[in-house]
Design a protein around this motif. Structure first.
Motif, mmCIF file in Angstrom:
data_model
loop_
_atom_site.group_PDB
_atom_site.id
_atom_site.type_symbol
_atom_site.label_atom_id
_atom_site.label_comp_id
_atom_site.label_asym_id
_atom_site.label_seq_id
_atom_site.Cartn_x
_atom_site.Cartn_y
_atom_site.Cartn_z
ATOM 1 N N ASN A 99 -4.923 -6.072 -2.742
ATOM 2 C CA ASN A 99 -4.427 -4.763 -2.781
ATOM 3 C C ASN A 99 -5.010 -3.833 -3.988
ATOM 4 O O ASN A 99 -5.318 -2.872 -4.114
ATOM 5 C CB ASN A 99 -3.143 -4.340 -2.451
ATOM 6 N N THR A 149 0.760 -1.205 0.142
ATOM 7 C CA THR A 149 0.019 0.063 0.085
ATOM 8 C C THR A 149 0.859 1.109 -0.048
ATOM 9 O O THR A 149 0.368 2.386 -0.024
ATOM 10 C CB THR A 149 -1.007 0.070 1.250
ATOM 11 N N GLY A 199 -2.033 -4.611 4.127
ATOM 12 C CA GLY A 199 -1.499 -4.768 2.826
ATOM 13 C C GLY A 199 -0.211 -5.175 2.905
ATOM 14 O O GLY A 199 0.240 -5.463 1.597
#
Lengths: 404, 404
Positions: free
Chosen positions: A283, A118, A204
């Motif tokens: 993600n 992320t 993430g």
């Protein structure tokens, strides 16, 4: 695809600054191109949320094994002798930044040699257009005969008409809208919560460890229901029990559940959710669905029509009566915006029970207007327009299919 | 409620064998009763999925602090001088077995002194009727003037007409259907998966530890979207950003999310989901939603009409044009079944944009036909019937509200 040139490659287009202001040092774009470029025959195809550049052709050259929309997702429409005829057009499809099918995204390698996760910059539909522009420049394609895309790919197509009005002759937004309505925004948001609430998501940072597959499967199942219509689900599944219990253990269950039937519709969604969770990056799902939710054609302008004011090509909106993700009404609003902007416009409504999926599963109804619009614009033989019809009767099938 | 007797109690009705064949040694039922029983004035009110026995009155006597449908959920309809007038009728509402508001269910104490958890027997709508019958016997109420219920409470009301046709004079199924359609079955199933996939669920054995609140909140959010209509969500939220960011941390998020607005619709659902997760038991949600999904009026019979054949009272179906959880069409099918069974029937369609929630939030439109039907049956002044109208025009508002 025999006899038609087919190129599948992943290329670096250099440093790229996203609309959010963050940059990546080296944006990679995976694309496929079909046919031969003759200077005025380029057609850009924009894929949907979970699609890939692999729009057509049986086998992905040198690619990894894929499924669902990653596998030749519009093969019924694109190819030699098909509606988007690769014997006549030079067809390009680019996997969007943020995705997981070859272009840079959360799962691709970041500057430190680890997956971005992320830390990858947030992406927007506008970034997709900008990346596609970069790639087309590299391919030596200054102007597009047409841009076509379905679902959020249709938003991508709209963004081309807004951002590069002088470089696109014809735009074909299919099963799309100027922006999502709050019901769909809500469902998308819930789907993302299912991913981030999965303990395996780890902010993430799950690469190399267990993936948040339950969360992603739930997200996909929510999405899947929005792609079908009430009546198509009734026709397809009814309340039948599943013929086999095989997938019942996709999710944890308690003994009390065994008293109740495992229904066909559950089995189907468990199977589809599981398959999707294997093929897609969680993600990427967060990133791309946020881009879709956030897209607003009018952004930076007074209105949708204002955003399209500089576009003086032709537009064909295609919508489907049973689609509640992107409704006929939303497409009609778009058509009105193109009309108000002075573009020659047709809104071709397809009567279909297949919900949003219709743009993928009804090639016999989508192909002819597509082919004719590409060749002859809004005067194309199979192209119909809501403005030519009685406004009231035209929308009747929506209701029948959803409430029949 | 001043001047009207009000009783709130939890009583044991002894050993109870559920339809699944499993038994509990001592079924406890929490109920409330309003008004005075005169022999022929009993009205049973059946609560919806997450409701309680506390149908009316400002304060729950001796009860715990509750919220949402646990707090006087139909106070606008039930009370002295209201549509279901407790000055005239003896109104009884029983928390259904499997729930978490006083009646036996997964969160109540099992034989070993620990919460039952998922060892609690699976429950069905039929079990609810059978438990209510047991309670009414205990209260000395052999016959019901009427049974009324909304949503799955309407299925409960239907089950009374099927199971005890000679002991119910009037039945009022509100915003309900003979069975759920597969679209809603699918969404309910996905909601349950969100609960059981939550790591904190622990096979249902979470009592005393962390609760699967994220999973339950997601389940509630999915349900909540089905209770609203597309157009009511557009009116209520549009695509506005939330005025305060307070609830954004209800679920884990990644930094990339911050680039995008936290929308009003998300903030609303996060708040509602969080509140619900505090007040409701996750296992009860699994149990009760399975009971709803599994309900089928025709079960054990040839058809819905056959299931209702022995009922010779009067029926009033109430449905709402913007409701896509339980549609007007489904209510019309039910009305047809009652008609075919020879019952005096009215199907009162309320034109409302409020979706399924309309039965709770439109008391001014629900009250008058309810009051008049209770007093005068299908000939009641405010009671309308689809059979008296032009079938086509009648359904128009559904479409307008969902696709406008």
């Amino acid at each position: 695809m025999e006899g038609v040139p087919h190129e599948a490659d992943t290329v670096s287009v250099g440093e790229f600054t996203f609309e959010c202001g963050e940059a990546v040092p080296d944006l990679e774009l995976s694309y496929e191109a079909y046919g031969e470029f003759t200077g005025d025959n380029a057609v850009l195809v924009c894929h949907a949320l979970t699609g890939s550049a692999h729009v057509a052709g049986r086998r992905r050259r040198g690619g990894t094994d894929t499924a669902g929309q990653a596998r030749a997702w519009w093969d019924d429409i694109v190819g030699a002798g098909k509606a988007i005829d690769t014997a006549s057009y030079y067809v390009v499809c680019v996997n969007v930044p943020g995705s997981c099918y070859g272009s840079s995204g959360p799962s691709s390698e970041g500057p430190d040699g680890e997956p971005w996760g992320t830390d990858f910059p947030p992406v927007t539909v506008g970034d997709w257009t900008r990346a596609q522009r970069r790639l087309l420049d590299r391919l030596g394609v200054p102007n597009l005969h047409a841009v076509v895309g379905g679902s959020v790919g249709g938003m991508n197509a709209l963004d081309w008409a807004k951002r590069h009005p002088d470089h696109v002759d014809r735009v074909i937004p299919v099963a799309t809208a100027a922006r999502l309505d709050p019901q769909i925004v809500a469902l998308d948001g819930i789907a993302r919560r299912a991913i981030t609430a999965d303990g395996a998501w780890q902010g993430g940072d799950y690469y190399g460890g267990p993936r948040p597959e339950h969360g992603l499967a739930i997200a996909r199942q929510i999405g899947h229901v929005t792609y079908l219509s009430k009546s198509s689900m009734s026709d397809k599944f009814g309340r039948r029990s599943a013929s086999r219990d095989a997938a019942r253990d996709s999710f944890p269950v308690d003994p009390a559940a065994d008293f109740f039937p495992y229904r066909d519709v559950e089995s189907y969604l468990d199977y589809q959710g599981g398959k999707f969770a294997e093929r897609f990056d969680p993600n990427s799902y967060l990133y791309l669905s946020r881009a879709m939710d956030n897209y607003d054609l009018a952004s930076g302008h007074e209105s949708d029509a204002d955003a399209l004011a500089a576009f003086d090509g032709e537009a064909m909106l295609v919508s489907f009566t049973g689609d509640w993700h992107f409704t006929v009404s939303q497409a009609e609003e778009l058509a009105d915006a193109f009309r108000a902007a002075g573009a020659r416009t047709a809104h071709h409504v397809v009567d279909s029970d297949h919900g949003h999926d219709a743009f993928l599963v009804e090639p016999d109804r989508v192909g002819p207007p597509l082919a004719d619009f590409l060749a002859d614009g809004v005067r194309g033989k199979s192209v119909t327009d809501t403005a030519d019809e009685d406004g009231e009767s035209e929308f009747a099938p929506v209701h029948t299919s959803l409430f029949g």
